[in-house]
Design a protein around this motif. Structure first.
Motif, PDB file in Angstrom:
ATOM      1  N   TRP A  88      48.334  -0.057  13.835  1.00  0.00           N
ATOM      2  CA  TRP A  88      48.445   1.162  14.621  1.00  0.00           C
ATOM      3  C   TRP A  88      47.053   1.754  14.835  1.00  0.00           C
ATOM      4  CZ3 TRP A  88      53.145   0.980  16.350  1.00  0.00           C
ATOM      5  CH2 TRP A  88      54.172   0.494  15.554  1.00  0.00           C
ATOM      6  N   SER A  89      46.891   2.466  15.933  1.00  0.00           N
ATOM      7  CA  SER A  89      45.621   3.118  16.212  1.00  0.00           C
ATOM      8  C   SER A  89      45.387   4.242  15.210  1.00  0.00           C
ATOM      9  CB  SER A  89      45.619   3.678  17.644  1.00  0.00           C
ATOM     10  OG  SER A  89      45.779   2.639  18.587  1.00  0.00           O
ATOM     11  N   ASN A  90      44.117   4.636  15.062  1.00  0.00           N
ATOM     12  CA  ASN A  90      43.761   5.677  14.112  1.00  0.00           C
ATOM     13  C   ASN A  90      42.644   6.540  14.673  1.00  0.00           C
ATOM     14  OD1 ASN A  90      41.399   4.065  13.730  1.00  0.00           O
ATOM     15  ND2 ASN A  90      42.524   2.825  12.240  1.00  0.00           N
ATOM     16  N   SER A  91      42.141   7.433  13.836  1.00  0.00           N
ATOM     17  CA  SER A  91      41.119   8.377  14.277  1.00  0.00           C
ATOM     18  C   SER A  91      39.832   7.679  14.680  1.00  0.00           C
ATOM     19  CB  SER A  91      40.833   9.387  13.160  1.00  0.00           C
ATOM     20  OG  SER A  91      40.430   8.707  11.978  1.00  0.00           O
ATOM     21  N   GLU A  92      39.537   6.525  14.090  1.00  0.00           N
ATOM     22  CA  GLU A  92      38.329   5.807  14.468  1.00  0.00           C
ATOM     23  C   GLU A  92      38.385   5.353  15.924  1.00  0.00           C
ATOM     24  OE1 GLU A  92      37.813   2.654  11.736  1.00  0.00           O
ATOM     25  OE2 GLU A  92      37.494   3.944  10.000  1.00  0.00           O
ATOM     26  N   ASP A  93      39.585   4.984  16.389  1.00  0.00           N
ATOM     27  CA  ASP A  93      39.728   4.598  17.790  1.00  0.00           C
ATOM     28  C   ASP A  93      39.436   5.777  18.719  1.00  0.00           C
ATOM     29  OD1 ASP A  93      40.556   1.976  17.131  1.00  0.00           O
ATOM     30  OD2 ASP A  93      42.546   2.731  16.713  1.00  0.00           O
ATOM     31  N   LEU A  94      39.846   6.962  18.298  1.00  0.00           N
ATOM     32  CA  LEU A  94      39.578   8.140  19.107  1.00  0.00           C
ATOM     33  C   LEU A  94      38.089   8.452  19.168  1.00  0.00           C
ATOM     34  CD1 LEU A  94      42.497  10.518  18.035  1.00  0.00           C
ATOM     35  CD2 LEU A  94      42.193   9.396  20.229  1.00  0.00           C
ATOM     36  N   SER A  95      37.386   8.241  18.034  1.00  0.00           N
ATOM     37  CA  SER A  95      35.960   8.531  18.027  1.00  0.00           C
ATOM     38  C   SER A  95      35.184   7.547  18.899  1.00  0.00           C
ATOM     39  CB  SER A  95      35.427   8.485  16.585  1.00  0.00           C
ATOM     40  OG  SER A  95      35.611   7.187  16.031  1.00  0.00           O
ATOM     41  N   SER A  96      35.631   6.298  18.951  1.00  0.00           N
ATOM     42  CA  SER A  96      34.935   5.305  19.766  1.00  0.00           C
ATOM     43  C   SER A  96      35.354   5.351  21.232  1.00  0.00           C
ATOM     44  CB  SER A  96      35.197   3.895  19.210  1.00  0.00           C
ATOM     45  OG  SER A  96      36.586   3.588  19.292  1.00  0.00           O
ATOM     46  N   ASP A  97      36.605   5.729  21.495  1.00  0.00           N
ATOM     47  CA  ASP A  97      37.113   5.769  22.862  1.00  0.00           C
ATOM     48  C   ASP A  97      38.123   6.910  22.966  1.00  0.00           C
ATOM     49  OD1 ASP A  97      37.816   5.292  25.431  1.00  0.00           O
ATOM     50  OD2 ASP A  97      38.761   3.356  25.095  1.00  0.00           O
ATOM     51  N   PRO A  98      37.669   8.144  23.199  1.00  0.00           N
ATOM     52  CA  PRO A  98      38.569   9.306  23.175  1.00  0.00           C
ATOM     53  C   PRO A  98      39.714   9.218  24.181  1.00  0.00           C
ATOM     54  CG  PRO A  98      36.264   9.989  23.165  1.00  0.00           C
ATOM     55  CD  PRO A  98      36.276   8.517  23.452  1.00  0.00           C
ATOM     56  N   SER A  99      39.524   8.488  25.271  1.00  0.00           N
ATOM     57  CA  SER A  99      40.564   8.419  26.297  1.00  0.00           C
ATOM     58  C   SER A  99      41.567   7.298  26.068  1.00  0.00           C
ATOM     59  CB  SER A  99      39.920   8.227  27.673  1.00  0.00           C
ATOM     60  OG  SER A  99      39.227   6.984  27.727  1.00  0.00           O
ATOM     61  N   SER A 100      41.417   6.543  24.975  1.00  0.00           N
ATOM     62  CA  SER A 100      42.268   5.367  24.774  1.00  0.00           C
ATOM     63  C   SER A 100      43.712   5.735  24.485  1.00  0.00           C
ATOM     64  CB  SER A 100      41.716   4.506  23.630  1.00  0.00           C
ATOM     65  OG  SER A 100      41.696   5.243  22.416  1.00  0.00           O
ATOM     66  N   ASP A 113      47.605   8.145  27.085  1.00  0.00           N
ATOM     67  CA  ASP A 113      48.979   7.855  27.496  1.00  0.00           C
ATOM     68  C   ASP A 113      50.009   8.499  26.574  1.00  0.00           C
ATOM     69  OD1 ASP A 113      48.007   6.339  29.563  1.00  0.00           O
ATOM     70  OD2 ASP A 113      48.115   4.447  28.460  1.00  0.00           O
ATOM     71  N   TYR A 114      49.622   8.793  25.339  1.00  0.00           N
ATOM     72  CA  TYR A 114      50.571   9.315  24.356  1.00  0.00           C
ATOM     73  C   TYR A 114      50.456  10.822  24.154  1.00  0.00           C
ATOM     74  CZ  TYR A 114      50.570   4.350  23.140  1.00  0.00           C
ATOM     75  OH  TYR A 114      50.630   2.979  23.185  1.00  0.00           O
ATOM     76  N   LYS A 115      49.464  11.455  24.764  1.00  0.00           N
ATOM     77  CA  LYS A 115      49.242  12.878  24.513  1.00  0.00           C
ATOM     78  C   LYS A 115      50.363  13.723  25.097  1.00  0.00           C
ATOM     79  CE  LYS A 115      44.214  12.969  24.019  1.00  0.00           C
ATOM     80  NZ  LYS A 115      42.937  13.502  24.556  1.00  0.00           N
ATOM     81  N   LEU A 116      50.732  14.766  24.335  1.00  0.00           N
ATOM     82  CA  LEU A 116      51.742  15.691  24.806  1.00  0.00           C
ATOM     83  C   LEU A 116      51.174  16.552  25.927  1.00  0.00           C
ATOM     84  CD1 LEU A 116      53.177  16.907  21.385  1.00  0.00           C
ATOM     85  CD2 LEU A 116      54.338  15.458  23.035  1.00  0.00           C
ATOM     86  N   PRO A 117      52.029  17.107  26.790  1.00  0.00           N
ATOM     87  CA  PRO A 117      51.539  18.070  27.774  1.00  0.00           C
ATOM     88  C   PRO A 117      50.761  19.189  27.100  1.00  0.00           C
ATOM     89  CG  PRO A 117      53.817  17.472  28.234  1.00  0.00           C
ATOM     90  CD  PRO A 117      53.474  16.848  26.920  1.00  0.00           C
ATOM     91  N   SER A 118      49.760  19.708  27.771  1.00  0.00           N
ATOM     92  CA  SER A 118      48.829  20.653  27.146  1.00  0.00           C
ATOM     93  C   SER A 118      49.540  21.877  26.578  1.00  0.00           C
ATOM     94  CB  SER A 118      47.775  21.083  28.173  1.00  0.00           C
ATOM     95  OG  SER A 118      48.401  21.641  29.325  1.00  0.00           O
ATOM     96  N   LYS A 119      50.486  22.442  27.307  1.00  0.00           N
ATOM     97  CA  LYS A 119      51.183  23.628  26.815  1.00  0.00           C
ATOM     98  C   LYS A 119      52.007  23.313  25.571  1.00  0.00           C
ATOM     99  CE  LYS A 119      51.464  25.886  31.339  1.00  0.00           C
ATOM    100  NZ  LYS A 119      52.370  26.466  32.372  1.00  0.00           N
ATOM    101  N   VAL A 120      52.674  22.180  25.589  1.00  0.00           N
ATOM    102  CA  VAL A 120      53.475  21.787  24.429  1.00  0.00           C
ATOM    103  C   VAL A 120      52.575  21.496  23.237  1.00  0.00           C
ATOM    104  CG1 VAL A 120      55.141  20.102  23.566  1.00  0.00           C
ATOM    105  CG2 VAL A 120      55.243  20.856  25.941  1.00  0.00           C
ATOM    106  N   SER A 121      51.438  20.862  23.497  1.00  0.00           N
ATOM    107  CA  SER A 121      50.516  20.534  22.420  1.00  0.00           C
ATOM    108  C   SER A 121      49.990  21.781  21.740  1.00  0.00           C
ATOM    109  CB  SER A 121      49.358  19.700  22.976  1.00  0.00           C
ATOM    110  OG  SER A 121      48.469  19.337  21.948  1.00  0.00           O
ATOM    111  N   ARG A 122      49.755  22.856  22.495  1.00  0.00           N
ATOM    112  CA  ARG A 122      49.271  24.098  21.885  1.00  0.00           C
ATOM    113  C   ARG A 122      50.349  24.748  21.029  1.00  0.00           C
ATOM    114  NH1 ARG A 122      46.754  24.887  27.030  1.00  0.00           N
ATOM    115  NH2 ARG A 122      48.507  26.187  27.688  1.00  0.00           N
ATOM    116  N   VAL A 123      51.591  24.658  21.469  1.00  0.00           N
ATOM    117  CA  VAL A 123      52.681  25.278  20.713  1.00  0.00           C
ATOM    118  C   VAL A 123      52.896  24.570  19.385  1.00  0.00           C
ATOM    119  CG1 VAL A 123      55.165  25.765  20.709  1.00  0.00           C
ATOM    120  CG2 VAL A 123      53.807  26.142  22.780  1.00  0.00           C
TER     121      VAL A 123
END
Length: 705
Positions: free
Chosen positions: A671-683, A686-696
Motif C-alpha cells: 500500500w502507498s504511504n507518506s513517503e510516496d506523498l513526499s516524493s510525488d504529492p499528486s500521486s 484520485d483518492y482525496k476526499l472533496p475539499s469541503k468534506v475533507s475539512r469536516v
C-alpha cells in the motif's frame, strides 16, 4: 622535471576550473515527466561534470559510488551535490511497480538513457576497458530491474497474451461528456446484471415470498446499490467500483432461512425471516464501521495478502455448486443452451470488436440471457411446456400422482409465464426503509453476520488493489482502505434498513469489467447509479427481472459463480505462483474449506425429507455435530464451520502468516504511504476526499488520503 611540473600545473588549473564551475551550479528542478534528458540538458547548461554513470541502482551501489565520488549524482536517490547541497529528487520511484511489465519497460528505457554520462568525460568509452565497463553496467541494470520488480504487475487487463497493461480509454477523473457517460454508466451495470439481480431470485422463494415480493426486493436492491455506489464514489476509496448485494452474504442468509424455527412457518414467513436478516446485517455493519473508521483495519491489512484473498474469494463461488446445476438441470432445454452461449460469448468471441467495443465479452451475461429468454418464450408459446392435464393452480403437495408433481416442478422452472410478478407489481413504487417491519435482533445470527462482514472486507481489500492496478493508479494507502471499509459498513446499514436480504459491499466482478472496457471514469459509475435509482422506482422493471425462468437464472449463476472463482484465484498473480509454499497453502485452504463443511453437512435423515437437496448444506446450524449443551453456541459454531468461505479464510490466514516466506514470495500488498506523498504529492489525488468534506472530517486519521 619540466614535463612533470607542467603536468602538475595543468591538473591544478583544471581542478580550480572545476571548483569554479561547481560553485555556479544551480539546483536541478525536475519537470515531473521522468525524462532523464532534462537532467542531461541541465548539466550542459550549468557546466556540471559527472564523475560516474548516472544509472539507476540499488542503495548499496549508490553508497559505493558515493564513497568513490562524493560529488556525483544518482538519478534514483536524487542525491549528490557540492557543499552539502542536494539536488531535487527525480521522480523515478512512482514509476516502479505501478503497472507491472509496462513499468519495467519504462524503467529499462530510463536506465538506458541514464546509463550514458550526463556530460561525457574526457576519454570515457575509449578503448576496450570502456566497452567492458558499459556492458557490465547494462547487465547490472537488467539484474536490478528484476530485483525491484513490483508484485503488482502481470496481465492485469486479462488481455490476450499482453504482458503490459494498456492505457485506459477514460481515466478515473475524466469527463467525456453526457452521452458517453450515459453509455459507459449503463455498460457498467449491464455487465454486472447477474450479480445485482440474481440473489433475490434465490433467497426470496426460499423465504416463502411471492413473485411480487421478489420484484420488490429486486427494486430495493437497485435503489440501495445506486445510493451506496454514489456514496462510495464521493466518500469511500473513490475508485470506480459498484456497490451491491454480494454473494458473500448469500450463504449465511440461506443458513438463517433454513433454521428450525422458520421451517414450519406458514403465515408471513417471508417478513419474519427478512426482519431477522435485517437485524443481523445492521449489527454486523456497525462492527464493520468500527473497524474501518477507527483504523483497526490498518492493522488487519498486515495479515491480509493475496495468498489469503485468492482462495477466500474462490471459495465464495465454489460454495454454491450444490445449487447451480441441480437447479439448472430441471430444464436442460434452456439451461444447456444458456451455459454454452455465455461461454461462447465470453471465451470464443471475446476478441470480436463491434464499433471498437468487445461487445460479446462485456455483455456476455445480458446478451445470452435475452437470446435464451426469447427462445424459451417461443417454446412456451408453442406448447412445449404444457402441463398435460396437471393443473398448475394446485400446489405440488396436494397433487395425487407423482408424475404430476414432477411435471409441475419442471414446468415451473421452464415456462416464461410461470411468474405472476408482472400482474401483481405496481407501475410506480418507491422502496422505503423498514418496509418489511421493525428489524429483529438475535445474538446468534448477529455473530454469524459479523464474521461474514469481515470476509466481505477481505473481498473488498483485494478488489481495491486489483482495481487500482487496472486503472494505472498507485495503490491506496492503508488509511484510504480503512475509509472504504468503514463506508461499506455504513452502506450495509442502509441495506439492512431497506431490507435487501444482504449487506452492501464492493462487487468483485466490477474490477473485471473495468479491466475489459478500459473505462474507469468515476462520473460514469455515478451516472449509471442515478439511472439505476430511477429504474428502481418503476415497479414493472423489477417485475420483468423477477419473471426470469428459474432454470435460466440458475444456468447464468453457474457462469457468474465460476467468474467469481476465477477472479479470486487471479489475485495470486501478485505472488510467486511457482512457489511451493504458496501453491500448498492455496491447495490446502481450498480442500479443507470444501471438505470440513461437508462433514458438518451430514444430517439427520428427516432433514433430507423436509428440505430440497440444494438447501441441505445450509441447514447444518442446528443439525451439525457440535453439541455443547448451549444451543446458541452450537448454532453459531455449526453454522460458521459449515460455510466454505469461513473455513477457507481461517486456514489460509493462519498458514500464510505462520509459514516462513519472503514478502516478494507472498506477494504482500504494498500500500502507498507518506513517503510516496513526499516524493510525488499528486500521486494520490484520485483518492482525496472533496475539499469541503475533507475539512469536516480532518480529525479522522483514517480519512486522510
Amino acid at each position: 622535471m619540466d614535463r612533470g611540473s607542467s603536468s602538475e600545473a595543468r591538473n591544478k588549473a583544471e581542478k580550480q576550473k572545476g571548483k569554479k564551475i561547481r560553485s555556479k551550479i544551480e539546483p536541478f528542478v525536475g519537470q515531473g515527466d521522468h525524462n532523464a534528458r532534462d537532467l542531461r540538458s541541465w548539466a550542459k547548461r550549468t557546466g556540471f561534470v559527472s564523475m560516474f554513470s548516472g544509472e539507476v541502482g540499488t542503495t548499496s551501489s549508490f553508497r559505493d559510488r558515493s564513497k568513490n565520488n562524493p560529488h556525483g549524482v544518482d538519478l534514483e536517490s536524487g542525491g549528490g551535490g557540492v557543499n552539502g547541497s542536494v539536488l531535487e529528487k527525480t521522480e523515478i520511484g512512482p514509476l516502479v511497480g505501478r503497472n507491472g511489465d509496462n513499468n519495467n519497460n519504462n524503467k529499462r528505457r530510463i536506465n538506458d538513457e541514464a546509463e550514458q554520462p550526463i556530460l561525457s568525460e574526457r576519454g570515457e568509452g575509449d578503448g576496450r576497458n570502456g566497452e567492458d565497463n558499459n556492458n557490465n553496467k547494462k547487465e547490472k541494470d537488467e539484474e536490478e530491474v528484476v530485483d525491484v520488480k513490483y508484485p503488482g504487475g502481470g496481465d492485469g487487463g486479462y488481455s490476450d497474451g499482453e504482458q503490459s497493461l494498456p492505457e485506459m480509454k477514460c481515466g478515473i477523473r475524466d469527463n467525456p461528456g453526457l452521452v458517453p457517460l450515459l453509455y459507459y454508466g449503463m455498460q457498467h451495470y449491464l455487465s454486472l446484471a447477474g450479480s445485482l439481480i440474481f440473489v433475490p431470485l434465490i433467497i426470496v422463494p426460499a423465504m416463502g415470498g411471492t413473485d411480487k415480493d421478489t420484484a420488490t426486493v429486486i427494486s430495493t436492491i437497485m435503489l440501495v446499490s445506486g445510493l451506496t455506489t454514489i456514496l462510495h464514489s464521493y466518500f469511500g476509496t473513490r475508485l470506480p467500483l459498484v456497490q451491491g448485494s454480494s454473494f458473500v452474504y448469500l450463504a449465511p442468509a440461506l443458513v438463517i432461512i433454513n433454521a428450525h424455527e422458520y421451517r414450519n412457518l406458514t403465515e408471513h414467513k417471508f417478513r419474519h425471516i427478512m426482519r431477522e436478516l435485517q437485524g443481523a446485517i445492521i449489527v454486523s455493519s456497525i462492527f464493520q464501521c468500527v473497524i474501518g473508521f477507527s483504523g483497526l483495519m490498518s492493522l488487519l491489512l498486515r495479515l491480509i495478502n493475496p495468498v489469503v484473498v485468492g482462495p477466500t474469494i474462490g471459495a465464495v463461488g465454489l460454495a454454491f455448486f450444490s445449487y447451480g446445476f441441480p437447479q439448472a438441470g430441471s430444464c436442460v432445454e434452456i439451461s444447456l443452451p444458456q451455459i454454452l452461449l455465455v461461454l461462447i460469448f465470453s471465451l470464443y468471441l471475446r476478441g470480436v470488436s463491434i464499433l471498437g467495443n468487445r461487445v460479446f465479452q462485456i455483455y456476455a451475461v445480458p446478451l445470452s440471457a435475452v437470446i435464451v429468454w426469447v427462445y424459451a418464450f417461443f417454446l412456451t408459446a408453442g406448447g412445449a411446456y404444457n402441463y398435460k392435464g396437471c393443473s398448475p393452480d394446485i400446489p405440488d403437495s396436494n397433487m395425487l400422482t407423482d408424475s404430476c408433481i414432477k411435471h409441475a416442478y419442471t414446468m415451473k422452472h421452464c415456462r416464461t409465464d410461470a411468474s405472476h410478478a408482472w400482474e401483481t407489481a405496481d407501475w410506480i413504487r418507491i422502496p422505503y426503509p423498514l418496509q418489511w417491519g421493525i428489524p429483529v435482533f438475535h445474538l446468534r445470527t448477529s455473530i454469524i453476520m459479523i464474521v461474514v462482514s469481515l470476509l466481505a472486507s477481505v473481498d473488498s481489500v483485494g478488489t481495491y488493489y486489483s482495481a487500482s492496478m487496472n486503472i494505472n493508479a498507485k495503490p491506496p494507502t492503508r488509511g484510504i482502505v480503512s475509509r472504504g471499509i468503514g463506508l461499506e459498513g455504513f452502506c450495509s446499514v442502509l441495506a439492512g434498513l431497506w431490507g435487501t436480504g444482504g449487506g452492501s459491499t464492493t462487487l468483485t466482478e466490477n474490477a473485471h469489467t473495468v479491466a475489459i472496457t478500459k473505462i474507469a471514469s468515476r462520473r460514469a459509475v455515478e451516472v449509471g447509479a442515478v439511472i439505476l435509482i430511477v429504474f428502481s422506482f418503476v415497479g414493472k422493471v423489477g417485475a420483468i427481472l423477477a419473471s426470469i425462468p428459474q432454470a435460466l437464472a440458475a444456468s447464468l449463476l453457474c457462469f457468474v459463480w465460476a467468474l467469481v472463482v476465477a477472479l479470486g484465484l487471479s489475485t495470486l498473480r501478485y505472488t510467486h505462483t511457482a512457489s511451493f509454499r504458496n501453491v500448498m497453502i492455496v491447495g490446502v485452504s481450498l480442500f479443507i474449506g470444501l471438505s470440513l463443511p461437508a462433514y458438518f453437512q451430514q444430517y439427520q435423515p428427516e432433514t433430507a425429507l423436509i428440505l430440497p437437496g440444494y438447501f441441505i448444506p445450509y441447514s447444518a446450524a442446528q443439525d451439525g455435530p457440535i453439541h455443547s449443551g448451549n444451543k446458541q453456541f452450537d448454532f453459531i459454531m455449526n453454522a460458521l464451520l459449515s460455510m466454505n468461505m469461513v473455513v477457507t479464510f481461517l486456514v489460509a490466514i493462519v498458514l500464510d502468516n505462520t509459514v516462513p516466506g519472503s514478502q516478494q514470495e507472498r506477494g504482500v500488498y504494498r500500500w502507498s504511504n507518506s513517503e510516496d506523498l513526499s516524493s510525488d504529492p499528486s500521486s494520490l489525488d484520485d483518492y482525496k476526499l472533496p475539499s469541503k468534506v475533507s475539512r469536516v472530517f480532518r480529525w479522522a486519521k483514517c480519512l486522510d488520503a
